[in-house]
Scaffold this motif. Structure first.
Motif, short mmCIF file in Angstrom:
data_model
loop_
_atom_site.label_atom_id
_atom_site.label_comp_id
_atom_site.label_asym_id
_atom_site.label_seq_id
_atom_site.Cartn_x
_atom_site.Cartn_y
_atom_site.Cartn_z
N ASP A 45 0.81 -1.14 -0.06
CA ASP A 45 0.02 0.02 0.04
C ASP A 45 1.15 1.26 0.00
N VAL A 46 0.86 2.07 -1.26
CA VAL A 46 1.56 3.10 -1.14
C VAL A 46 0.93 4.43 -0.73
N VAL A 47 1.34 4.98 0.35
CA VAL A 47 0.76 6.43 0.88
C VAL A 47 1.59 7.52 0.45
N GLY A 48 0.96 8.52 0.14
CA GLY A 48 1.59 9.69 -0.27
C GLY A 48 1.75 9.93 -1.97
N LYS A 49 0.98 9.80 -2.46
CA LYS A 49 0.68 9.84 -3.91
C LYS A 49 1.31 11.06 -4.53
N ASN A 50 1.97 10.96 -5.68
CA ASN A 50 2.63 12.02 -6.36
C ASN A 50 3.19 11.61 -7.68
N GLU A 51 2.52 12.41 -8.59
CA GLU A 51 3.00 12.01 -10.04
C GLU A 51 4.51 12.12 -10.15
N ARG A 52 5.26 12.93 -9.55
CA ARG A 52 6.77 12.81 -9.74
C ARG A 52 7.44 11.76 -9.24
N PHE A 53 6.87 11.16 -8.56
CA PHE A 53 7.58 9.62 -8.11
C PHE A 53 6.96 8.44 -8.68
N LEU A 54 7.46 7.37 -8.35
CA LEU A 54 7.24 5.93 -8.91
C LEU A 54 5.68 5.85 -8.86
N SER A 55 5.26 4.99 -9.84
CA SER A 55 3.79 4.63 -9.58
C SER A 55 3.73 3.55 -8.53
N ASP A 56 2.61 3.33 -7.92
CA ASP A 56 2.14 2.22 -7.10
C ASP A 56 2.65 0.83 -7.64
N ALA A 57 2.35 0.59 -8.90
CA ALA A 57 2.88 -0.73 -9.45
C ALA A 57 4.37 -0.63 -9.43
N LYS A 58 5.09 0.44 -9.86
CA LYS A 58 6.41 0.18 -9.83
C LYS A 58 7.08 -0.12 -8.48
N VAL A 59 6.48 0.72 -7.57
CA VAL A 59 7.07 0.50 -6.12
C VAL A 59 6.97 -0.98 -5.57
N LEU A 88 5.38 -17.37 2.55
CA LEU A 88 5.38 -15.87 3.25
C LEU A 88 4.30 -15.16 2.70
N ASP A 89 3.35 -14.63 3.53
CA ASP A 89 2.41 -13.47 3.06
C ASP A 89 3.11 -12.22 3.52
N VAL A 90 3.42 -11.35 2.79
CA VAL A 90 4.04 -10.12 3.27
C VAL A 90 2.95 -8.83 2.84
N ASP A 91 2.83 -8.19 3.91
CA ASP A 91 2.02 -6.80 3.72
C ASP A 91 3.03 -5.65 4.13
N VAL A 92 3.05 -4.72 3.21
CA VAL A 92 3.72 -3.49 3.41
C VAL A 92 3.00 -2.36 3.31
N ILE A 93 3.32 -1.37 4.05
CA ILE A 93 2.81 -0.04 3.95
C ILE A 93 3.99 1.13 3.76
N TYR A 94 4.21 1.39 2.66
CA TYR A 94 5.04 2.45 2.17
C TYR A 94 4.81 3.81 2.10
N THR A 95 5.26 4.55 3.05
CA THR A 95 4.42 5.87 3.02
C THR A 95 5.83 7.18 2.67
N ARG A 96 5.59 7.77 1.66
CA ARG A 96 6.30 8.72 1.43
C ARG A 96 6.02 9.91 2.35
N ARG A 97 7.18 10.61 2.62
CA ARG A 97 7.14 11.90 3.51
C ARG A 97 7.75 13.13 2.51
#
Length: 193
Positions: A45-59, A88-97
């Motif tokens: 789950d990518v938090v902190g959407k911004n078109e300047r950075f990688l897309s969710d799929a790429k992250v 393994l079941d892995v859940d990640v929250i990736y938050t951009r500051r």
């Protein structure tokens, strides 16, 4: 006597506040140091959407590839799901500051929402065998910034992005290429009893 009771109460509260490094259910588990894993599910789950950075799929892709590569380097990734000792079941929250001064002094120097100041990397890992969960753990890594010699280079590029008002979108590939080491380190540190 009151002092002793007070110290005993403090010790009990400290013991109740601490939590184990790993949650093991329902009984103690033995995982050999040579056990192999297969990445069954990997959700980001990518938090902190911004078109300047990688897309969710790429992250998601880059974090997943990094995790598998690190497990392969450690000789802990199975050649197939059927041959894996554990799934393994892995859940990640990736938050951009992302830097946002909301019109403050820094806005005169660099545009808002162009600088990735740091990243929060929170994850939960479930280890399964025969479709039953045997262990899970989670970590919250807050305010991560580039470090080490590669990180120093990324920090210099960020400073250049600030000075030229071009941002630092290139730093994100640094994050997605190193953060999975935390998960692999935790897998290595599971006690083998």
């Amino acid at each position: 006597m009151r002092v002793f009771a007070f110290l005993l109460a403090i010790c009990l509260m400290a013991g109740c506040a601490s939590k184990p490094d790993y949650y093991i259910s329902p009984a103690p588990v033995t995982i050999p140091k040579t056990a192999t894993y297969w990445l069954d599910t990997f959700d980001v789950d990518v938090v902190g959407k911004n078109e300047r950075f990688l897309s969710d799929a790429k992250v998601r892709q880059q974090l997943g590839v990094d995790l598998i590569n690190r497990l392969l380097q450690a000789k802990r990734y199975a050649t197939s799901k059927d041959k894996a000792d554990y799934l393994l079941d892995v859940d990640v929250i990736y938050t951009r500051r992302i830097q946002d001064t909301q019109g403050g002094f820094m806005t005169a120097i660099v545009d808002d929402n162009t600088i990735l100041a740091s990243v929060d990397f929170n994850y939960s890992v479930k280890i399964k065998k025969a479709d039953a969960e045997i262990l899970h753990f989670s970590q919250a890594r807050q305010g991560l910034m580039p470090g080490g010699y590669r990180g120093d280079w990324q920090n210099m590029k960020t400073v250049a992005g600030v000075l030229t008002n071009s941002g630092n979108s290139g730093v994100e590939s640094f994050y997605t290429g190193v953060l999975s080491r935390f998960i692999v380190d935790d897998l290595r540190n599971i006690p083998s009893r």
